[in-house]
Design an enzyme around this catalytic site. Structure first.
Site, PDB file in Angstrom:
ATOM      1  N   HIS A  57      -0.573   4.563  -0.940  1.00 30.15           N
ATOM      2  CA  HIS A  57      -1.710   3.843  -1.741  1.00 30.15           C
ATOM      3  C   HIS A  57      -2.678   5.321  -1.651  1.00 30.15           C
ATOM      4  O   HIS A  57      -3.612   5.180  -2.626  1.00 30.15           O
ATOM      5  CB  HIS A  57      -2.394   2.735  -1.244  1.00 30.15           C
ATOM      6  CG  HIS A  57      -2.618   1.814  -2.503  1.00 30.15           C
ATOM      7  ND1 HIS A  57      -3.119   2.385  -3.679  1.00 30.15           N
ATOM      8  CD2 HIS A  57      -2.420   0.663  -2.863  1.00 30.15           C
ATOM      9  CE1 HIS A  57      -3.417   1.498  -4.549  1.00 30.15           C
ATOM     10  NE2 HIS A  57      -2.869   0.264  -4.005  1.00 30.15           N
TER      11      HIS A  57
ATOM     12  N   ASP B 164      -2.775   5.225  -7.311  1.00 30.48           N
ATOM     13  CA  ASP B 164      -3.049   3.713  -7.342  1.00 30.48           C
ATOM     14  C   ASP B 164      -1.696   2.944  -8.110  1.00 30.48           C
ATOM     15  O   ASP B 164      -0.725   3.796  -8.419  1.00 30.48           O
ATOM     16  CB  ASP B 164      -4.115   3.479  -8.265  1.00 30.48           C
ATOM     17  CG  ASP B 164      -5.595   4.258  -7.530  1.00 30.48           C
ATOM     18  OD1 ASP B 164      -5.496   3.998  -6.442  1.00 30.48           O
ATOM     19  OD2 ASP B 164      -6.446   4.578  -8.335  1.00 30.48           O
TER      20      ASP B 164
END
Length: 441
Positions: free
Chosen positions: A412, A416
């Site tokens: 992450h 995104d």
């Protein structure tokens, strides 16, 4: 004048810093030739034989089987007895194959000198040893576990090369594959060291401890990499069920027309994933942390595609270098070639490291889905489940379709959910409508 040369464990490449001694191929007092393999070691990448850069007589063996030796530490000491040292080819995979058969043991006190024709009195026993044709360390290990003498085997491979199937046939014929041998084979297939029986009791559970198994070799490397991945990478997972009916039909049609050249389903999915990475390059990156704690996202101009492969030594990740420029057919050929090398224990360290994105086909184990662990230090891994017949809505009508689940686990920090979801949807659409995507590749 005799001079003792100390051979240090060489740099095995690809960031490997240590190796476990599996088996010495020589003993103190033996004569060795330049490039003759002297020890079998196991690294995090493979089981390999290390050749000597010196000729002479073995003076000291630095370590016992099972011990771990760091790169740069003494491995073996050789008295050269005034002989000139040769090639210096001490990297794994180098050295002449003939040299391994030219070493002669030093004549011990009371032992008769060899006749003038060069044949030693023990020639009935030693001649087969000199002609022994075994390339794969895994074959040697398999034979030891089943108690099979390799010198008694006539190899069925090219030029008499001894293959695993040859060992297995002899073991079955001679009854060597008994319970103990089978247990050893099972442990080898699991990629772990032999378990040590114990009669101790576990204090927390009160149960007897059946055994203790050292974590080393490939299992140690996998454990370290997986722990580091889970500790350092904030991962997230997205998945989607995909109608693969058209892709399955496409491959079946190719297989009918060109049975020897039809790419596998995994090769097609690999090709789609590579096209997806060109569109979403954030997933083909890695995060590097400097000594001061600052971080950078490193992007690559190209893709080295790793794929998870289960072997007797455990899980390894061969990688297809420059995969982004390959067709589905070329990818299929490399998948087969590298998987065979990994299974036979012949993959070089460079074959098992350097990937930038990994594909994990856990469908071969009959599994529908899995939240895989990212192959550190990469940023993502794409998982492929098994393809099943399932009810599926097609233009408002219920039908039976070929359905597969695709799972993407991603770092992450590099992107995104929108990027991860976009990539996964791109691959899913390609699987559902392969014709339109392949037309653009």
């Amino acid at each position: 004048m005799t001079m003792t040369r100390e051979f240090l464990l060489p740099d095995l490449g690809e960031g490997l810093t240590e190796a476990e001694l599996v088996r010495w191929l020589v003993a103190v007092g033996d004569s060795v030739a330049v490039d003759q393999p002297v020890v079998e070691v196991e690294t995090a990448k493979a089981v390999v034989e290390v050749p000597s850069p010196y000729a002479g007589v073995v003076a000291v063996l630095h370590g016992e089987p099972g011990q771990t030796v760091d790169v740069g530490r003494p491995l073996i000491s050789i008295d050269d007895a005034g002989k000139s040292a040769g090639s210096g080819n001490v990297l794994i995979g180098y050295g002449t194959s003939e040299a391994a058969t030219q070493g002669r043991k030093r004549r011990r006190k009371g032992q008769a000198a060899p006749p003038s024709n060069g044949v030693r009195p023990e020639s009935v026993e030693s001649a087969p040893q000199q002609a022994l044709r075994v390339v794969s360390p895994l074959v040697r290990k398999f034979a030891r576990e089943l108690g099979v003498d390799l010198h008694s085997i006539k190899g069925s491979g090219p030029d008499g090369l001894i293959m695993r199937r040859d060992v297995n046939l002899v073991a079955q014929a001679e009854g060597h594959a008994a319970e103990t041998g089978q247990a050893g084979q099972t442990r080898a297939a699991a990629g772990v060291a032999s378990a040590t029986p114990t009669s101790a009791t576990d204090p927390s559970t009160g149960l007897p401890i059946a055994s203790r198994t050292p974590v080393r070799g490939i299992r140690k490397a996998v454990a370290q990499a997986m722990s580091r991945s889970r500790t350092e990478i904030p991962e997230a997972t997205v998945w989607v069920d995909v109608d693969a009916t058209e892709l399955v039909a496409l491959r079946e049609d190719l297989k009918r027309r060109e049975p020897e050249r039809a790419p596998s389903l995994l090769a097609f999915i690999a090709r789609f994933a590579l096209a997806g990475l060109a569109k979403y390059p954030e997933l083909n990156t890695r995060v590097e942390t400097a000594e001061d704690g600052s971080q950078e996202i490193v992007a690559f101009d190209g893709v080295n595609l790793g794929f998870a492969a289960q072997t007797q030594r455990g899980l390894v990740v061969p990688n297809i270098r420059g995969a982004h420029g390959m067709s589905a057919r070329a990818l299929d050929a490399e998948l087969r070639r590298l998987a065979a090398l990994a299974r036979d224990g012949k993959a070089a360290p460079s074959d098992l490291s350097g990937s930038t994105f990994t594909l994990n086909n856990y469908g071969v184990f009959g599994v529908d889905g899995s939240a895989a662990i990212i192959n550190y230090p990469e940023a993502a891994i794409l998982g492929v489940g098994r393809i099943l017949d399932r009810p599926w809505a097609v233009e408002g009508q219920l039908a039976v379709r070929k359905v597969v689940q695709l799972t993407l686990v991603f770092d992450h920090r590099v992107c995104d959910g929108g990027t991860a979801g976009g990539f996964l949807r791109f691959v899913a659409d390609a699987v559902e409508h392969p014709g339109s995507i392949l037309a653009d590749l």
